[in-house]
Write a protein that holds these residues in place. Structure first.
Motif, short mmCIF file in Angstrom:
data_model
loop_
_atom_site.label_atom_id
_atom_site.label_comp_id
_atom_site.label_asym_id
_atom_site.label_seq_id
_atom_site.Cartn_x
_atom_site.Cartn_y
_atom_site.Cartn_z
N ALA A 14 0.85 -1.19 0.00
CA ALA A 14 0.00 0.00 0.00
C ALA A 14 0.88 1.25 0.00
O ALA A 14 1.83 1.34 0.79
N CYS A 15 0.59 2.17 -0.91
CA CYS A 15 1.35 3.42 -1.03
C CYS A 15 0.39 4.60 -1.18
O CYS A 15 -0.77 4.44 -1.56
N ARG A 16 0.92 5.77 -0.89
CA ARG A 16 0.28 7.00 -1.32
C ARG A 16 1.25 7.71 -2.23
O ARG A 16 2.35 8.07 -1.82
N TYR A 17 0.87 7.89 -3.49
CA TYR A 17 1.71 8.60 -4.45
C TYR A 17 1.29 10.06 -4.48
O TYR A 17 0.12 10.37 -4.75
N GLU A 20 8.37 12.95 -11.11
CA GLU A 20 7.37 12.23 -10.35
C GLU A 20 7.39 12.66 -8.89
O GLU A 20 8.41 13.15 -8.39
N GLY A 21 6.25 12.49 -8.22
CA GLY A 21 6.14 12.92 -6.84
C GLY A 21 6.71 11.90 -5.87
O GLY A 21 7.14 10.81 -6.25
N ASN A 22 6.68 12.26 -4.58
CA ASN A 22 7.15 11.35 -3.54
C ASN A 22 6.09 10.30 -3.23
O ASN A 22 4.96 10.37 -3.72
N ALA A 23 6.46 9.36 -2.38
CA ALA A 23 5.52 8.31 -2.01
C ALA A 23 5.66 7.96 -0.54
O ALA A 23 6.77 7.91 -0.01
N ASP A 24 4.53 7.73 0.13
CA ASP A 24 4.48 7.13 1.46
C ASP A 24 4.16 5.66 1.29
O ASP A 24 3.34 5.30 0.44
N VAL A 25 4.80 4.81 2.09
CA VAL A 25 4.51 3.38 2.04
C VAL A 25 4.14 2.94 3.44
O VAL A 25 4.72 3.41 4.42
N MET A 26 3.16 2.07 3.55
CA MET A 26 2.64 1.72 4.87
C MET A 26 2.16 0.27 4.92
O MET A 26 2.09 -0.42 3.89
N PHE A 44 8.09 -0.91 3.09
CA PHE A 44 7.53 -1.40 4.35
C PHE A 44 7.77 -2.91 4.51
O PHE A 44 8.23 -3.35 5.56
N TYR A 45 7.46 -3.70 3.49
CA TYR A 45 7.51 -5.16 3.63
C TYR A 45 8.82 -5.78 3.16
O TYR A 45 9.05 -6.97 3.40
N ILE A 96 7.72 -8.69 -0.56
CA ILE A 96 7.06 -8.33 -1.82
C ILE A 96 7.57 -9.23 -2.95
O ILE A 96 6.80 -9.81 -3.72
N TYR A 97 8.90 -9.37 -3.04
CA TYR A 97 9.50 -10.17 -4.11
C TYR A 97 9.18 -11.66 -3.93
O TYR A 97 8.88 -12.37 -4.89
#
Length: 485
Positions: free
Chosen positions: A378-381, A402-408, A463-464, A468-469
């Motif tokens: 889950a991200c916020r772009y 491109e903008g920054n991202a939060d990951v949670m 975060f994870y 993920i991979y």
């Protein structure tokens, strides 16, 4: 189930067909009555199936509406792909040579109408081509050197059928519509061989070099031999057990050809060719989301007949999207009526249909990664600096593109955001998706469903981490193990 024969000019079709309604392609594309139908079988006999033509959109929207389409969009795309035509040629070579062995000339043309030819001796060969491509009218040209080879395969329009074939074609049509059913040795030290498709100079690669390196590291720990392949390696794909696509996907590029060949040869894939077809076309997406009751910004499928009524429904500014836009390419904002007229005119010259969407500004978009119906990340772009989109390809500085991202944690995502993301992914079937959702006045609005979403080291994995991979490689392994059961 209602049956419809969709053609360009219904007045040319006076066949006595039971329980079949003949309608025009324009009616099917623009009349809301057909969009509301819950069950229908659509026989698409348009004169042109080329990309973004009326015929292409009839099959595309039929699938988006849950109708059964013949031919499907996948059939239409397969016909245009020379590499896939070669696969057919190789696979059915024995039948081709046997069927054509008595012909004395150096060239031969086979005309196929609803799976049949006017000469019964080509019945088996005609049926084979029809089963594979599912195109009602097909013309296959062969040439002979030391053996017969397929020179070209193309869809015919009704007007191209010779007069001397028309009576037979009509009989074949009546019979058809009366039916009730329509290279390298394996590396012994690894259990499986995995091909990761990448492309040099990809303008928007879905994984950065560190992420690709991480995929290799994790896959090797899970007993995969891994090799990066490029678009020129399609002929080698058969020597692999699994394919992971990490180049930009479009209907008209090599990624689709790889996915389709992998599917035909029962190679495990992420992602499937139908996911590419569906996610790469905003028209399909708009109809599929609306028909499923998934909330989106006000969205209109624009065509030449309704282009003047769009602004009153969406307001200004509005967003215009080319049907096959990706990574913000082909997405434009019109702030005034004059801007709208200019942009929509340009877009409708390239495509029969265009998407217009209500402008819904926000500081960020949610991106929920979903793999085989389960949340992955889950991200916020955030929007690019001084821009209204996540990507600004015209920015003078690369860092501002491109903008920054939060990951949670997935658990931190509001339930209403996660619910619409999961519902949206289910429309596309199993696979790896990135669902873009805006929250406007407390309400989630799905902006887009992306196949082949970004998995970048330092962003989506923040975060994870390795999980993920591992999950993605595990999905490929699960597909392989299920196949061997």
């Amino acid at each position: 189930m209602k049956k419809f024969l969709v053609v360009n000019n219904p007045e040319n079709w006076n066949l006595a067909l039971e329980n079949m309604e003949v309608i025009s392609a324009r009616d099917y594309l623009t009349n809301p009555e057909y969009a509301r139908l819950k069950k229908a079988r659509i026989f698409n006999l348009c004169k042109d199936y080329s990309y973004q033509s009326k015929g292409y959109y009839v099959s595309l929207l039929a699938e988006a509406r849950g109708h059964l389409a013949i031919p499907t969009v996948m059939n239409l795309v397969d016909l245009r792909e020379p590499k896939l035509v070669k696969i057919v040629s190789d696979e059915f070579d024995d039948l081709i040579q046997k069927s054509l062995k008595g012909i004395k000339s150096a060239e031969f043309t086979l005309s196929i109408y609803f799976g049949q030819n006017v000469a019964q001796k080509y019945r088996e060969l005609s049926a084979m081509f029809h089963r594979h491509f599912q195109i009602p009218f097909l013309r296959v040209k062969f040439s002979y050197t030391n053996r017969w080879n397929i020179k070209s395969i193309k869809a015919l329009s009704e007007v191209e059928i010779p007069n001397e074939h028309r009576d037979a074609m009509r009989q074949f049509a009546i019979q058809y519509f009366a039916k009730k059913r329509y290279d390298t040795p394996k590396n012994e030290t690894f259990e499986y061989d995995l091909a990761i498709l990448v492309q040099d100079h990809d303008p928007a690669p879905p994984s950065n070099p560190k992420a690709l390196k991480k995929f290799v590291e994790i896959a090797e720990k899970m007993n995969f031999y891994v090799e990066f392949v490029s678009p020129k390696d399609l002929s080698r794909l058969s020597s692999f057990d699994a394919l992971f696509i990490r180049q930009s996907t479009e209907v008209n590029n090599e990624a689709y050809a790889f996915a389709r060949k992998a599917q035909q040869e029962d190679i495990a894939i992420v992602d499937y060719p139908d996911a590419i077809l569906k996610c790469c076309n905003k028209v399909f997406m708009a109809e599929a989301l609306e028909n499923s009751g998934i909330p989106t910004p006000k969205t209109i499928i624009v065509h030449k007949d309704n282009r003047n009524n769009v602004i009153e429904k969406t307001g200004l500014p509005l967003v215009l999207k080319s049907p096959d836009s990706t990574f913000s390419f082909g997405v434009k904002k019109a702030a005034t009526a004059e801007e709208y007229e200019k942009l929509v005119g340009e877009m409708l010259k390239k495509s029969e249909l265009v998407i217009a969407q209500e402008y819904t500004p926000s500081d960020y978009d949610w991106r929920i990664g979903i793999l085989d119906d389960k949340p992955l990340f889950a991200c916020r772009y955030y929007m690019a600096k001084g821009h209204w989109q996540i990507y600004n390809w015209n920015a003078s500085k690369k860092d501002d593109q491109e903008g920054n991202a939060d990951v949670m944690s997935i658990d931190e995502v509001p339930k209403k955001i996660m619910d619409v993301a999961l519902r949206s992914a289910r429309l596309m079937g199993k696979g790896l998706y990135g669902i873009d959702v805006k929250e406007v006045n407390g309400k989630p609005l799905v902006i887009e469903i992306n196949d082949n979403p970004n998995i970048d080291f330092g962003v989506e994995d923040r975060f994870y981490g390795d999980k993920i991979y591992t999950e993605i490689i595990t999905a490929l392994k699960n597909r392989l193990e299920k196949k061997s059961e």
